[in-house]
Motif scaffolding. Structure first.
Motif, short mmCIF file in Angstrom:
data_model
loop_
_atom_site.label_atom_id
_atom_site.label_comp_id
_atom_site.label_asym_id
_atom_site.label_seq_id
_atom_site.Cartn_x
_atom_site.Cartn_y
_atom_site.Cartn_z
N ALA A 152 41.30 -5.19 18.17
CA ALA A 152 41.05 -3.91 18.85
C ALA A 152 39.69 -3.35 18.45
O ALA A 152 38.97 -2.78 19.28
N ASP A 153 39.32 -3.52 17.19
CA ASP A 153 38.04 -2.98 16.72
C ASP A 153 37.64 -3.74 15.45
O ASP A 153 38.32 -3.61 14.42
N LYS A 154 36.54 -4.51 15.55
CA LYS A 154 36.25 -5.35 14.38
C LYS A 154 35.74 -4.56 13.17
O LYS A 154 35.62 -5.11 12.09
N ASN A 155 35.47 -3.28 13.39
CA ASN A 155 35.12 -2.44 12.23
C ASN A 155 36.11 -1.29 12.07
O ASN A 155 35.73 -0.15 11.82
N TYR A 156 37.40 -1.59 12.23
CA TYR A 156 38.39 -0.50 12.21
C TYR A 156 38.36 0.26 10.88
O TYR A 156 37.98 -0.30 9.84
N ALA A 157 38.77 1.52 10.94
CA ALA A 157 38.72 2.38 9.75
C ALA A 157 39.60 1.77 8.66
O ALA A 157 40.68 1.24 8.96
N ASP A 158 39.15 1.82 7.43
CA ASP A 158 39.87 1.31 6.27
C ASP A 158 40.10 -0.20 6.31
O ASP A 158 41.06 -0.71 5.73
N LYS A 159 39.24 -0.92 7.02
CA LYS A 159 39.38 -2.39 7.04
C LYS A 159 39.26 -2.90 5.61
O LYS A 159 38.25 -2.65 4.95
N PRO A 160 40.28 -3.60 5.09
CA PRO A 160 40.19 -4.07 3.70
C PRO A 160 39.07 -5.10 3.54
O PRO A 160 38.86 -5.93 4.42
N GLN A 194 57.65 -30.33 -0.44
CA GLN A 194 58.33 -29.04 -0.21
C GLN A 194 57.53 -28.17 0.75
O GLN A 194 57.89 -27.01 1.00
N THR A 195 56.41 -28.70 1.27
CA THR A 195 55.44 -27.82 1.89
C THR A 195 55.97 -27.06 3.12
O THR A 195 55.64 -25.89 3.32
N ASN A 196 56.83 -27.70 3.93
CA ASN A 196 57.33 -26.99 5.11
C ASN A 196 58.14 -25.76 4.73
O ASN A 196 58.00 -24.68 5.31
N LYS A 197 58.97 -25.94 3.68
CA LYS A 197 59.79 -24.83 3.21
C LYS A 197 58.89 -23.70 2.69
O LYS A 197 59.09 -22.51 2.99
N THR A 198 57.87 -24.10 1.92
CA THR A 198 56.95 -23.10 1.35
C THR A 198 56.21 -22.36 2.46
O THR A 198 56.06 -21.14 2.42
N GLN A 199 55.76 -23.12 3.47
CA GLN A 199 55.03 -22.46 4.57
C GLN A 199 55.91 -21.47 5.32
O GLN A 199 55.46 -20.40 5.71
N ARG A 200 57.17 -21.84 5.50
CA ARG A 200 58.09 -20.91 6.20
C ARG A 200 58.24 -19.61 5.40
O ARG A 200 58.20 -18.52 5.93
N LYS A 201 58.38 -19.77 4.07
CA LYS A 201 58.51 -18.58 3.21
C LYS A 201 57.24 -17.74 3.25
O LYS A 201 57.27 -16.51 3.27
N MET A 202 56.10 -18.43 3.22
CA MET A 202 54.81 -17.72 3.23
C MET A 202 54.67 -16.93 4.53
O MET A 202 54.20 -15.79 4.53
N LEU A 203 55.12 -17.55 5.62
CA LEU A 203 55.04 -16.87 6.92
C LEU A 203 55.92 -15.62 6.93
O LEU A 203 55.55 -14.59 7.47
N ARG A 204 57.08 -15.75 6.29
CA ARG A 204 57.98 -14.58 6.24
C ARG A 204 57.35 -13.46 5.40
O ARG A 204 57.40 -12.29 5.76
N LEU A 205 56.71 -13.85 4.27
CA LEU A 205 56.19 -12.82 3.35
C LEU A 205 54.84 -12.26 3.78
O LEU A 205 54.60 -11.06 3.67
N ALA A 206 53.94 -13.15 4.22
CA ALA A 206 52.58 -12.69 4.54
C ALA A 206 52.34 -12.58 6.04
O ALA A 206 51.37 -11.94 6.47
N GLY A 207 53.22 -13.21 6.84
CA GLY A 207 53.03 -13.21 8.30
C GLY A 207 52.83 -11.83 8.90
O GLY A 207 51.87 -11.61 9.66
N PRO A 208 53.71 -10.85 8.57
CA PRO A 208 53.55 -9.52 9.18
C PRO A 208 52.18 -8.88 8.86
O PRO A 208 51.57 -8.25 9.72
N LEU A 209 51.70 -9.09 7.63
CA LEU A 209 50.40 -8.53 7.26
C LEU A 209 49.27 -9.23 8.05
O LEU A 209 48.35 -8.56 8.55
N ILE A 210 49.38 -10.55 8.17
CA ILE A 210 48.36 -11.29 8.93
C ILE A 210 48.33 -10.78 10.38
O ILE A 210 47.26 -10.48 10.92
N GLU A 211 49.52 -10.66 10.98
CA GLU A 211 49.62 -10.20 12.38
C GLU A 211 49.02 -8.80 12.54
O GLU A 211 48.24 -8.54 13.44
N GLU A 212 49.39 -7.92 11.61
CA GLU A 212 48.93 -6.52 11.70
C GLU A 212 47.40 -6.46 11.64
O GLU A 212 46.75 -5.81 12.45
N ARG A 213 46.84 -7.21 10.68
CA ARG A 213 45.37 -7.18 10.55
C ARG A 213 44.69 -7.83 11.75
O ARG A 213 43.63 -7.39 12.19
#
Ligand code: HEM
Length: 433
Positions: free
Chosen positions: A186-194, A161-180
């Motif tokens: 831009a700045d490896k020590n950006y303010a509020d870096k989690p 099932q892994t391809n399906k799971t990876q697609r879902k993971m990309l939909r759910l976590a992809g935007p957060l990964i991209e944003e971070r």
């Protein structure tokens, strides 16, 4: 002489052989090649790079004390916003709760506070994806392994099932990964870096595929695969023991209440709770997540000192179950004795104290594996499970449902062991005296 057909698993029994297996070099018995069995169910990338292992072993472990308040914050709200909330219940009233699935929810949310942070750790779709992923991996690898190895490249992609799971993971976590990723670039020590696992893998990924959103999404899935079911099973087993023998509650409560009252909630407090530590080690001795540990693949012919010959191309593992159930290693080995290890700590020689701690591995104790591939997440897991046990002991009374007298039986899938999937335990608000 070839003892068995290609792809057979040989089981090392007893401390001497297990010690030899632990010490054998990686070019003889490989962990990565064994892990590559998951190439169709998780990803082939895990063989190419294991950069997540030092992040879990070192970065996560070092950050545990500092991140403990976040873990507690998430755990507290996870308990309160779940089926474990007993607010509406009258004093002395009991509620029956199916334990395992609900514990998985709690563990998944709490762990992911340190993996991806809030609010994603609270997203129900994300949690379901992670919880179901491990079940899918276990099921599809069982089916794939019914076929001979040379057919795996054909049946693997069909059954997984892994391809399906990876697609879902990309939909759910992809935007957060991209944003971070953008912020870090831009700045490896950006303010509020989690300060969490996602930031660490974004910073440490080797170049190439690993530095893609897909590569990071796979590492998130893999980390959850290693962390969630293992910790949930361990915690659930402990709850089943406590519900079966609630007389142990008073001893745990005394220790936990005393330490929390004097030292507060912290990683250092968890360290002080020797009875709780012993309870968890004993519960995991009897109910490890697997019947065999130290799974390896023979990259070359190998002869053990007792003459046992393992031809290249076969698997080797260590029998955890027979080791943990052997009266030679543990007096009354089949009996649950929650204070067994604290007594060994107190009565033993100097240095014995560390030896019998929950997270310590040895040729007699394999629940976390052994040697250089021993579970790197065990220090995190132990602290998380202890915090959850503290919450439970401080807030609830537990017992088996009326008419049930035996501890819910474990379930087995191949060599995997899970707590009973459907068993319920009765919970009541703690009686304050
Ligand atoms: C009580 C909970 C846990 C148990 C019982 C457990 C058990 C194990 C076992 C038996 C192994 C294989 C060791 C060997 O073959 O020698 C392992 C490996 C591993 N565990 Fe855990 N684990 C737990 C929690 C976790 C958590 C919470 C994480 C992550 C934070 C984690 C990350 C890993 C990783 C990354 C490996 C692979 C190590 C390597 O590649 O060298 N585990 N674990």
């Amino acid at each position: 002489m070839r003892l068995f057909p290609f792809g057979t698993t040989a089981v090392a029994n007893g401390p001497a052989l297990i010690n030899e297996l632990r010490n054998a070099p990686d070019d003889a018995f490989s962990f990565a090649e064994f892990a590559d069995k998951a190439r169709y169910t998780i990803s082939p990338a895990l063989k190419e790079s294991r950069y997540h292992v030092p992040i879990v072993r070192t970065t996560l472990t070092r950050n545990l004390a500092g991140l403990f308040p976040d873990l507690l914050d998430e755990m507290n709200s996870a308990f309160k916003e779940s089926i474990f909330n007993l607010d509406g219940l009258k004093d002395g009233e009991w509620k029956s709760i199916p334990v395992h699935r609900n514990i998985m929810e709690l563990v998944c949310r709490t762990t992911n506070r340190l993996v991806v942070g809030a609010p994603l750790c609270r997203n129900k779709e994300y949690r379901d994806l992670i919880i179901n992923f491990t079940i899918d991996v276990a099921k599809s690898s069982m089916f794939i392994n019914l076929f001979p190895t040379f057919l795996h490249p054909i049946v693997g992609p069909i059954l997984s099932q892994t391809n399906k799971t990876q697609r879902k993971m990309l939909r759910l976590a992809g935007p957060l990964i991209e944003e971070r990723k953008v912020k870090l670039a831009a700045d490896k020590n950006y303010a509020d870096k989690p300060n969490d696992y996602l930031t660490w893998i974004l910073e440490d990924a080797p170049p190439g595929f690993e530095q893609t959103t897909e590569g990071w999404a796979i590492r998130l899935l893999q980390m959850n695969f290693a962390a969630i079911h293992t910790s949930s099973a361990t915690f659930t087993h402990a709850i089943f023991h406590l519900a079966t023998q609630p007389e142990y509650m008073a001893v745990l409560r005394e220790e936990i209440d005393t330490v929390i009252e004097s030292d507060g909630w912290s990683k250092a407090s968890m360290q002080k709770m020797k009875r709780l530590d012993s309870f968890l080690r004993e519960s995991s001795r009897l109910n490890a997540i697997i019947l065999t540990s130290l799974n390896r693949f023979a990259l070359r012919d190998y002869t053990f000192q007792d003459g046992t010959f393992i031809p290249k191309g076969n698997f080797v593992t260590a029998s955890l179950y027979s080791l943990h159930m052997d009266d030679e290693n543990y007096e009354d080995a089949k009996v649950f004795k929650p204070w067994r290890f604290v007594e060994m700590r107190e009565n033993g020689e100097e240095g014995e104290s560390v030896k019998h701690q929950f997270t310590n591995t040895s040729v007699e104790y394999l629940s976390f594996g052994l040697g250089k591939h021993a579970c790197p997440g065990r220090f995190f897991a132990a602290n998380e499970i202890k915090a959850m046990m503290c919450y439970l002991v401080q807030n609830f009374d537990v017992k088996l449902p009326d008419g049930v007298t035996e501890r819910p039986t474990n379930q087995y899938f191949g060599t995997s062991v899970t707590p009973n999937q459907t068993a319920e335990v009765m919970f009541s608000r703690r009686k304050r005296v």
